[in-house]
Scaffold this motif. Sequence first.
Motif, mmCIF file in Angstrom:
data_model
loop_
_atom_site.group_PDB
_atom_site.id
_atom_site.type_symbol
_atom_site.label_atom_id
_atom_site.label_comp_id
_atom_site.label_asym_id
_atom_site.label_seq_id
_atom_site.Cartn_x
_atom_site.Cartn_y
_atom_site.Cartn_z
ATOM 1 N N ALA A 1 18.427 19.711 37.349
ATOM 2 C CA ALA A 1 17.638 18.595 37.116
ATOM 3 C C ALA A 1 18.292 17.146 37.806
ATOM 4 O O ALA A 1 18.348 16.470 38.099
ATOM 5 N N SER A 2 20.046 17.365 37.438
ATOM 6 C CA SER A 2 20.537 16.015 37.476
ATOM 7 C C SER A 2 20.773 15.746 39.044
ATOM 8 O O SER A 2 20.617 14.346 39.046
ATOM 9 N N VAL A 3 20.343 16.456 39.711
ATOM 10 C CA VAL A 3 20.659 15.787 41.074
ATOM 11 C C VAL A 3 19.397 15.436 41.808
ATOM 12 O O VAL A 3 18.832 14.584 42.459
ATOM 13 N N ASN A 4 18.383 16.367 41.674
ATOM 14 C CA ASN A 4 17.245 16.253 41.734
ATOM 15 C C ASN A 4 16.841 14.304 41.026
ATOM 16 O O ASN A 4 16.487 14.017 41.823
ATOM 17 N N GLN A 5 17.675 14.684 39.637
ATOM 18 C CA GLN A 5 16.969 12.931 39.354
ATOM 19 C C GLN A 5 17.764 11.844 40.311
ATOM 20 O O GLN A 5 16.887 10.935 40.084
ATOM 21 N N ALA A 6 19.184 12.579 40.454
ATOM 22 C CA ALA A 6 19.226 11.324 41.161
ATOM 23 C C ALA A 6 19.193 10.863 42.495
ATOM 24 O O ALA A 6 18.748 10.158 42.810
ATOM 25 N N LEU A 7 18.127 11.943 43.253
ATOM 26 C CA LEU A 7 17.682 11.673 44.141
ATOM 27 C C LEU A 7 15.937 10.985 44.541
ATOM 28 O O LEU A 7 14.991 10.931 44.869
ATOM 29 N N HIS A 8 15.740 11.221 43.061
ATOM 30 C CA HIS A 8 14.510 11.017 42.717
ATOM 31 C C HIS A 8 13.564 12.203 43.608
ATOM 32 O O HIS A 8 12.553 11.811 44.340
ATOM 33 N N ALA A 9 14.242 13.176 43.938
ATOM 34 C CA ALA A 9 13.309 14.860 44.188
ATOM 35 C C ALA A 9 12.500 15.544 43.228
ATOM 36 O O ALA A 9 12.381 15.048 41.510
ATOM 37 N N GLY A 10 11.594 16.202 43.421
ATOM 38 C CA GLY A 10 10.555 16.581 43.040
ATOM 39 C C GLY A 10 9.754 15.854 41.580
ATOM 40 O O GLY A 10 9.107 16.432 41.079
ATOM 41 N N GLN A 11 9.400 14.161 41.990
ATOM 42 C CA GLN A 11 8.276 13.920 41.249
ATOM 43 C C GLN A 11 7.202 13.747 41.208
ATOM 44 O O GLN A 11 6.940 14.408 43.309
ATOM 45 N N THR A 12 6.903 13.584 40.621
ATOM 46 C CA THR A 12 5.288 13.468 41.369
ATOM 47 C C THR A 12 5.354 11.913 41.813
ATOM 48 O O THR A 12 5.588 11.521 41.971
ATOM 49 N N GLY A 13 4.586 12.167 43.224
ATOM 50 C CA GLY A 13 3.977 11.504 44.080
ATOM 51 C C GLY A 13 4.531 11.420 45.469
ATOM 52 O O GLY A 13 4.630 12.998 45.808
ATOM 53 N N PRO A 14 3.926 10.791 46.406
ATOM 54 C CA PRO A 14 4.057 11.171 48.149
ATOM 55 C C PRO A 14 6.158 12.141 48.158
ATOM 56 O O PRO A 14 6.677 11.221 47.670
ATOM 57 N N ARG A 15 5.873 12.567 48.337
ATOM 58 C CA ARG A 15 6.937 13.752 49.201
ATOM 59 C C ARG A 15 7.556 12.489 50.679
ATOM 60 O O ARG A 15 7.179 12.705 51.140
ATOM 61 N N HIS A 16 9.275 12.820 49.990
ATOM 62 C CA HIS A 16 9.613 12.143 51.053
ATOM 63 C C HIS A 16 10.347 13.489 52.488
ATOM 64 O O HIS A 16 11.164 14.532 51.822
ATOM 65 N N GLN A 17 10.432 13.231 53.511
ATOM 66 C CA GLN A 17 10.960 13.634 54.460
ATOM 67 C C GLN A 17 12.271 14.126 54.322
ATOM 68 O O GLN A 17 13.131 13.001 54.078
ATOM 69 N N ASN A 18 12.921 15.056 54.418
ATOM 70 C CA ASN A 18 14.001 15.223 53.554
ATOM 71 C C ASN A 18 14.901 15.621 52.114
ATOM 72 O O ASN A 18 15.820 15.851 52.412
ATOM 73 N N VAL A 19 14.113 15.064 51.728
ATOM 74 C CA VAL A 19 14.611 15.410 49.961
ATOM 75 C C VAL A 19 13.206 15.780 49.271
ATOM 76 O O VAL A 19 12.411 14.877 49.404
ATOM 77 N N GLU A 20 13.362 17.187 48.923
ATOM 78 C CA GLU A 20 12.331 17.797 48.203
ATOM 79 C C GLU A 20 12.519 17.894 46.742
ATOM 80 O O GLU A 20 12.771 17.476 45.627
ATOM 81 N N THR A 21 13.181 19.221 46.529
ATOM 82 C CA THR A 21 13.520 19.848 45.269
ATOM 83 C C THR A 21 15.102 20.994 45.256
ATOM 84 O O THR A 21 14.927 21.274 47.052
ATOM 85 N N LYS A 22 15.769 20.177 44.740
ATOM 86 C CA LYS A 22 16.750 21.434 44.166
ATOM 87 C C LYS A 22 17.559 21.988 43.658
ATOM 88 O O LYS A 22 16.531 21.660 42.989
ATOM 89 N N TYR A 23 17.407 23.791 43.674
ATOM 90 C CA TYR A 23 17.552 24.394 43.008
ATOM 91 C C TYR A 23 19.064 25.509 43.548
ATOM 92 O O TYR A 23 20.362 24.671 43.938
ATOM 93 N N GLU A 24 19.530 25.842 42.154
ATOM 94 C CA GLU A 24 20.742 26.282 42.315
ATOM 95 C C GLU A 24 20.241 27.512 42.926
ATOM 96 O O GLU A 24 20.181 28.637 42.184
#
Length: 141
Positions: free
Chosen positions: A97-120
Amino acid sequence: MPQIKHIAIATNDAEKTAKFYSEVFGLRQVAALDSENARGFMLSDGNVNMAILDFQNDAVAGERGKDWEGIHHIGFEVESLEEIETRLASAGSSEMASVNQALHAGQTGPRHQNVETKYEGPNGEMIDVSQVGWVGTRGLD
């Protein structure tokens, strides 16, 4: 031009780690290892080989100090982000969650190439899952 074809993950539980990558991402076991140096498995998606290794001695594992730098994350392009996130959760994988938040990843809206969602992953490794993929993975032109 050289292509990435191999990723190795050191682990103390090769079976658990291989099962995770096989069940979640559909990687197939293409070989098993059982030697005085390492036990584990070779997995593949048909393009990239992933070695899951439980090293049996320090000589083959190499020196690991506080400044060691290793694999930071592994990226998997998937057909359905929703389906893989369900499978990750079922396998006990937590969203970073903290990495995704810092990258604005996994949020609703348009998906960006090269980053979507990070998991452990099962050994603490970061796993990046993307439905849109990464630049350069479909040719360079």
